[in-house]
Design a protein around this motif. Structure first.
Motif, PDB file in Angstrom:
ATOM      1  N   THR A 274       5.175   3.280   3.270  1.00  0.00           N
ATOM      2  CA  THR A 274       4.568   2.085   2.686  1.00  0.00           C
ATOM      3  C   THR A 274       3.971   1.244   3.808  1.00  0.00           C
ATOM      4  N   ILE A 275       2.820   0.655   3.543  1.00  0.00           N
ATOM      5  CA  ILE A 275       2.319  -0.354   4.484  1.00  0.00           C
ATOM      6  C   ILE A 275       2.310  -1.693   3.739  1.00  0.00           C
ATOM      7  N   TYR A 276       3.093  -2.643   4.263  1.00  0.00           N
ATOM      8  CA  TYR A 276       3.083  -3.987   3.683  1.00  0.00           C
ATOM      9  C   TYR A 276       2.033  -4.815   4.411  1.00  0.00           C
ATOM     10  N   VAL A 277       1.163  -5.456   3.656  1.00  0.00           N
ATOM     11  CA  VAL A 277       0.128  -6.302   4.249  1.00  0.00           C
ATOM     12  C   VAL A 277       0.304  -7.710   3.695  1.00  0.00           C
ATOM     13  N   ALA A 278       0.451  -8.674   4.600  1.00  0.00           N
ATOM     14  CA  ALA A 278       0.532 -10.063   4.152  1.00  0.00           C
ATOM     15  C   ALA A 278      -0.842 -10.692   4.256  1.00  0.00           C
ATOM     16  N   ALA A 279      -1.308 -11.306   3.163  1.00  0.00           N
ATOM     17  CA  ALA A 279      -2.577 -12.020   3.237  1.00  0.00           C
ATOM     18  C   ALA A 279      -2.333 -13.387   3.869  1.00  0.00           C
ATOM     19  N   VAL A 280      -3.401 -14.004   4.366  1.00  0.00           N
ATOM     20  CA  VAL A 280      -3.251 -15.289   5.037  1.00  0.00           C
ATOM     21  C   VAL A 280      -2.602 -16.294   4.092  1.00  0.00           C
TER      22      VAL A 280
ATOM     23  N   VAL B 261       0.857  -1.174   0.000  1.00  0.00           N
ATOM     24  CA  VAL B 261       0.000   0.000   0.000  1.00  0.00           C
ATOM     25  C   VAL B 261       0.897   1.229   0.000  1.00  0.00           C
ATOM     26  N   SER B 262       0.708   2.075  -1.019  1.00  0.00           N
ATOM     27  CA  SER B 262       1.523   3.283  -1.102  1.00  0.00           C
ATOM     28  C   SER B 262       0.614   4.491  -1.136  1.00  0.00           C
ATOM     29  N   PRO B 263       1.116   5.633  -0.671  1.00  0.00           N
ATOM     30  CA  PRO B 263       0.317   6.864  -0.766  1.00  0.00           C
ATOM     31  C   PRO B 263       0.265   7.339  -2.214  1.00  0.00           C
ATOM     32  N   GLY B 264      -0.721   8.170  -2.528  1.00  0.00           N
ATOM     33  CA  GLY B 264      -0.857   8.664  -3.895  1.00  0.00           C
ATOM     34  C   GLY B 264      -1.812   7.777  -4.640  1.00  0.00           C
ATOM     35  N   SER B 265      -2.617   8.389  -5.537  1.00  0.00           N
ATOM     36  CA  SER B 265      -3.616   7.589  -6.214  1.00  0.00           C
ATOM     37  C   SER B 265      -3.004   6.892  -7.404  1.00  0.00           C
ATOM     38  N   SER B 266      -3.625   5.814  -7.760  1.00  0.00           N
ATOM     39  CA  SER B 266      -3.130   5.066  -8.901  1.00  0.00           C
ATOM     40  C   SER B 266      -3.977   5.420 -10.104  1.00  0.00           C
TER      41      SER B 266
END
Lengths: 236, 408
Positions: free
Chosen positions: B228-234, B63-68
């Motif tokens: 940055t927010i790194y998110v790990a899925a299950v 997840v990064s700031p700024g729109s895609s």
């Protein structure tokens, strides 16, 4: 004697745009097996056209040509090529040897198109070269041979398929007098051995070697007679 | 006349004009080798990018700031888009809001100078939480990661990458050593295992990982934004679900719709896709240029064959007089042209393969030779020979023996 060549009412017309030119205007010739015939005529007489038709390099516009029992008038190019390969041996004024190949390979050439195996070709080509006295020159390229020797390679190439007809077009035209004697002597020997030879020339003394001369002029045979000075062995 | 005989006489004809044949073949050689090398370079680059992104872990959301705006670009100016906060990360970590996430690691990133004794090394300072090793799939070769308590206090501890360790301490064990950052002394408590080769400038192996509070203190910042927010899925299967949950949650928190969000979420797949798209564009572009040179090479073959037909009119006439049917002559010239094409193809492949071995030594880029591309190149060169040989061969076959014999 059986006829090897029979021309009946042969005409050849060339067209170039609206202009028509009749090179042959009704030729009838019969040549028997083992004959040595000279065709004489000035340039423009239709001599070359006749030679092309006799050699199956061209077909008549009208009339028929039977070579060794086969009517060639209606054959296509591939069939004519096969006839040339089997029935006719050519000797040209310019020798027409392939410069990048040895004498042996040059003589092998018609046998390649006849579909012979490599070993058979080698043997027969070497034999033919020996027959014209060049057994020592198998690996020489045409550039390494004298004019007379080159023409003898060409004769070997013409003989190697055991053709019914040996067709020589001004074979001595590019040779000095010594080589001329040499090559004509070779033709005499072949004739003595029973070959049918048609020699096209404009030189009287060359024609005199043959047993019979045909004079062509303006597309017609004007004279057909046995040569007085026919050498020994003329059997016609 | 047998095929073998035809090939033999074709080879003889090619040998008879060595220089001319070599020059003819050159066009095809250049064409084929450049096709092989460009395709190889493209595939090598693609493989490298895939390996790098694989190293991130396939269940990772970034997840990064700024729109895609699309898959390859972010909207938002430099520094203006720091819209992600520690609170956002905490919200994602809430199991009720994002049930498919197994770990969340917010990170801040800045560049700092580490000093150990008289050694000075600039590296990237990553401030994060204790979830970082799990989420980023990183392990430690020595020491330990910081604890929750240390993170809470903003303790002066750091885990460093293997490259950083060797730059600062050489062969000495870094664990327990002190480094100073902007005058503050911090203790090295662990060393990361190398994340694998990386050719990009910012190495994953040259970092100093510290608690997020420590990072703020070291660089004198009071901001709570993260880069940055790194998110790990299950696991990989719920990656899409986790993606949607995070997106909905953040949009809600920021009061924006998902269409004009002020953040963007990338997955490994989308990164691979973006990288591959760029690579593909280059491969197609370069391959096109190489293809044009192949075409030019083919026209070269046709040119030479036409010259050869003209030059060898008498030979063709003689061969015909001696009993070669038109079909045999056509075949002879076709075989000759094909042999030229094939020779060019083989030499081109040889140069391409040798080039693929040598090139990585001079440029930092892997080249992978693909069997399919090689076979296709060979088939193309043969087809070029046949294709561009048809017209000259037809011309040779149509010559009448009389005209051909008479020509000077």
């Amino acid at each position: 004697m059986s006829a090897i060549i029979e021309l009946g009412g042969v005409r050849k017309t060339y067209r170039s745009g609206a202009v028509e030119f009749e090179a042959l205007r009704g030729i009838d010739i019969r040549i028997d097996t083992g004959e040595y015939v000279a065709v004489i005529g000035p340039s423009g007489s239709g001599k070359s056209t006749l030679m092309n038709i006799l050699g199956c390099l061209d077909v008549p516009t009208e009339g028929h040509y039977v070579l060794a029992g086969e009517d060639t008038s209606s054959l296509d190019e591939a069939e004519l090529a096969a006839i040339r390969n089997r029935r006719i041996g050519f000797v040209f004024q310019q020798f027409h040897l392939l410069p990048s190949m040895s004498a042996l390979r040059n003589v092998e050439l018609p046998l390649i198109y006849a579909g012979l195996s490599r070993a058979d070709r080698r043997e027969r080509a070497a034999e033919a070269l020996a027959k014209v006295g060049l057994a020592e020159r198998l690996d020489h390229r045409p550039g390494e041979l004298s004019g007379g020797q080159q023409q003898r390679v060409a004769v070997a190439r013409a003989l190697v398929t055991e053709p019914a007809l040996l067709l020589a077009d001004e074979p001595t035209g590019n040779l000095d007098s010594r080589s001329t004697r040499d090559v004509l002597g070779l033709l005499d020997e072949l004739h003595d051995a029973g070959r049918t030879i048609v020699l096209i020339t404009h030189e009287q003394d060359v024609a005199a070697r043959a047993g019979r001369s045909l004079v062509i002029d303006d597309g017609l045979i004007t004279s057909d007679r046995a040569t007085a000075a026919a050498p020994a062995g003329a059997t016609s | 006349m047998s095929w073998w005989e035809t090939v033999r006489s074709g080879l003889a004809a090619i040998r008879a004009h060595r220089l001319r044949s070599a020059l003819t073949v050159l066009g095809i050689v250049i064409g084929i080798s450049s096709v092989i090398l460009t395709v190889g370079l493209g595939q090598g680059a693609q493989q490298e990018v895939e390996d790098q992104i694989d190293a991130l872990g396939s269940n990772l959301l970034i997840v990064s700031p700024g729109s895609s705006t699309d898959s390859s670009g972010n909207r938002g100016g430099f520094g203006s888009a720091s819209t992600l906060t520690l609170a956002d990360a905490a919200a994602i970590a809430d199991e009720d809001a994002v049930p498919d996430a197994s770990g969340v690691a917010p990170t801040t990133s800045s560049s700092v100078s580490l000093v150990s004794g008289d050694t000075n090394w600039t590296t990237s300072l990553v401030g994060t939480t204790t979830a970082w090793p799990d989420v980023r799939s990183r392990e430690l070769s020595a020491g330990r990661f910081f604890t929750a308590a240390e993170a809470e206090q903003g303790a002066a501890v750091a885990v460093i990458g293997p490259d950083t360790a060797s730059e600062l301490f050489g062969v000495q064990s870094p664990v327990g050593q002190q480094v100073s950052v902007n005058g503050t002394r911090i203790t090295v408590i662990g060393v990361l295992v190398s994340s694998g080769a990386s050719s990009s400038g910012t190495s994953e192996d040259d970092v100093a990982v510290v608690p997020v509070g420590t990072a703020s203190r070291l660089i004198g910042s009071t901001s709570t934004t993260v880069s940055t927010i790194y998110v790990a899925a299950v696991d990989e299967d719920v990656l899409a679900a986790a993606h949607q949950e995070v997106q909905a949650l953040l949009a809600n928190r920021h009061g924006v719709s998902t269409v004009d969000a002020d953040f963007s979420i990338a997955t490994q797949d989308s990164l691979v896709e973006t990288a591959n798209e760029t690579n593909r564009t280059f491969t197609v572009l370069l391959g096109g240029v190489a293809g044009i040179s192949l075409l030019v090479g083919g026209i070269g073959v046709m040119n030479i064959m036409l010259v050869s037909v003209t030059e060898r009119v008498r030979e063709i006439g003689l061969r015909k007089a001696l009993g070669a049917a038109p079909r045999v002559i056509r075949r002879q010239f076709l075989v000759e042209a094909s042999l030229l094409g094939l020779t060019g193809g083989l030499v081109g492949i040889l140069i391409g393969v040798v080039g693929a071995q040598l090139l990585p030594r001079f440029i930092d880029q892997a080249v992978s030779i693909s069997l399919v591309a090689t076979l296709a190149a060979l088939a193309t060169s043969l087809a070029l020979g046949v294709g561009f040989g048809v017209y000259p061969a037809g011309r040779a076959a149509r010559l009448t023996p009389i005209d051909a014999l008479r020509s000077e």
